[in-house]
Design a protein around this motif. Structure first.
Motif, mmCIF file in Angstrom:
data_model
loop_
_atom_site.group_PDB
_atom_site.id
_atom_site.type_symbol
_atom_site.label_atom_id
_atom_site.label_comp_id
_atom_site.label_asym_id
_atom_site.label_seq_id
_atom_site.Cartn_x
_atom_site.Cartn_y
_atom_site.Cartn_z
ATOM 1 N N TRP A 1 0.835 -1.193 0.000
ATOM 2 C CA TRP A 1 0.000 0.000 0.000
ATOM 3 C C TRP A 1 0.870 1.243 0.000
ATOM 4 O O TRP A 1 1.845 1.320 0.746
ATOM 5 N N GLU B 1 -1.206 8.136 1.289
ATOM 6 C CA GLU B 1 -1.016 9.581 1.182
ATOM 7 C C GLU B 1 -1.940 10.255 2.185
ATOM 8 O O GLU B 1 -3.155 10.093 2.114
ATOM 9 N N ASP C 1 -2.945 13.928 3.984
ATOM 10 C CA ASP C 1 -2.842 15.377 3.812
ATOM 11 C C ASP C 1 -2.950 16.080 5.168
ATOM 12 O O ASP C 1 -4.038 16.402 5.628
ATOM 13 N N TYR D 1 3.776 10.823 3.003
ATOM 14 C CA TYR D 1 3.766 9.669 2.107
ATOM 15 C C TYR D 1 4.459 8.505 2.805
ATOM 16 O O TYR D 1 5.653 8.578 3.095
ATOM 17 N N SER E 1 -7.790 14.874 3.388
ATOM 18 C CA SER E 1 -7.833 13.678 2.546
ATOM 19 C C SER E 1 -6.798 12.614 2.913
ATOM 20 O O SER E 1 -5.712 12.908 3.408
ATOM 21 N N VAL F 1 -5.513 8.864 0.917
ATOM 22 C CA VAL F 1 -5.620 8.069 -0.312
ATOM 23 C C VAL F 1 -4.777 6.812 -0.152
ATOM 24 O O VAL F 1 -3.652 6.869 0.352
ATOM 25 N N ARG G 1 -3.211 3.652 -2.423
ATOM 26 C CA ARG G 1 -2.910 3.128 -3.758
ATOM 27 C C ARG G 1 -2.219 1.784 -3.592
ATOM 28 O O ARG G 1 -1.449 1.595 -2.660
ATOM 29 N N LYS H 1 -5.260 3.545 -7.539
ATOM 30 C CA LYS H 1 -6.023 4.120 -6.432
ATOM 31 C C LYS H 1 -7.131 3.145 -6.049
ATOM 32 O O LYS H 1 -7.943 2.757 -6.877
ATOM 33 N N TRP I 1 -8.747 3.461 -2.684
ATOM 34 C CA TRP I 1 -9.654 4.070 -1.702
ATOM 35 C C TRP I 1 -9.239 5.514 -1.488
ATOM 36 O O TRP I 1 -8.060 5.852 -1.545
ATOM 37 N N SER I 2 -10.216 6.356 -1.253
ATOM 38 C CA SER I 2 -9.936 7.729 -0.824
ATOM 39 C C SER I 2 -11.044 8.166 0.119
ATOM 40 O O SER I 2 -12.188 7.709 0.014
ATOM 41 N N TYR J 1 -11.546 10.725 4.055
ATOM 42 C CA TYR J 1 -11.105 11.815 4.914
ATOM 43 C C TYR J 1 -10.716 11.270 6.283
ATOM 44 O O TYR J 1 -11.310 10.322 6.785
#
Length: 130
Positions: free
Chosen positions: A22, A25, A27, A34, A98, A100, A102, A118, A120-121, A123
């Protein structure tokens, strides 16, 4: 649903995938974080993901036909002092920002192959420390 990892990644799938990890990411208000579940740092998509290996975990990522919200649990060991400091710095630095996930495939030499996909994304919510 069929996944595609780009020409190189799809070729790797056809001949045998040697690993996957995985790419995460996050924010934070102070900047993007990362990290990866790979045991080594990974360069993908122009970013360097810090390899946390077993110090990071990702809960089950499910598939559904509807667009229902799915909650994912990310686990980070408190041994990772940078992550602990970010989380303890206050929920206002990440709540509602956010996240994310990948999925990246690797060759037998643990070199990223194909495009990270990608999966899943969403909050971030306030962290729980156990």
């Amino acid at each position: 649903m069929s996944l595609t990892f780009g020409a190189g990644g799809d070729a790797q799938v056809a001949t045998g995938v040697y690993g996957a990890a995985w790419l995460i990411e996050l924010d934070f208000s102070g900047g993007m974080l990362y990290v990866t579940t790979a045991p080594v740092d990974v360069v993908s998509g122009g970013h360097t993901y810090t390899g946390l290996g077993n110090l990071a975990s990702v809960g089950t990522v499910g598939e559904s036909e509807d667009a229902s919200a799915e909650q994912i649990t990310l686990g980070m060991s408190i041994v990772n002092t940078a992550m602990l400091a970010a989380v303890l710095g206050g929920a206002s630095t990440y709540r509602g920002r956010s996240a994310v996930l990948r999925l990246q495939l690797f060759t037998e030499a643990f070199i990223p192959v194909g495009s990270a996909v990608k999966r899943w994304s969403g909050y971030m919510e306030p962290a729980r420390i156990t």
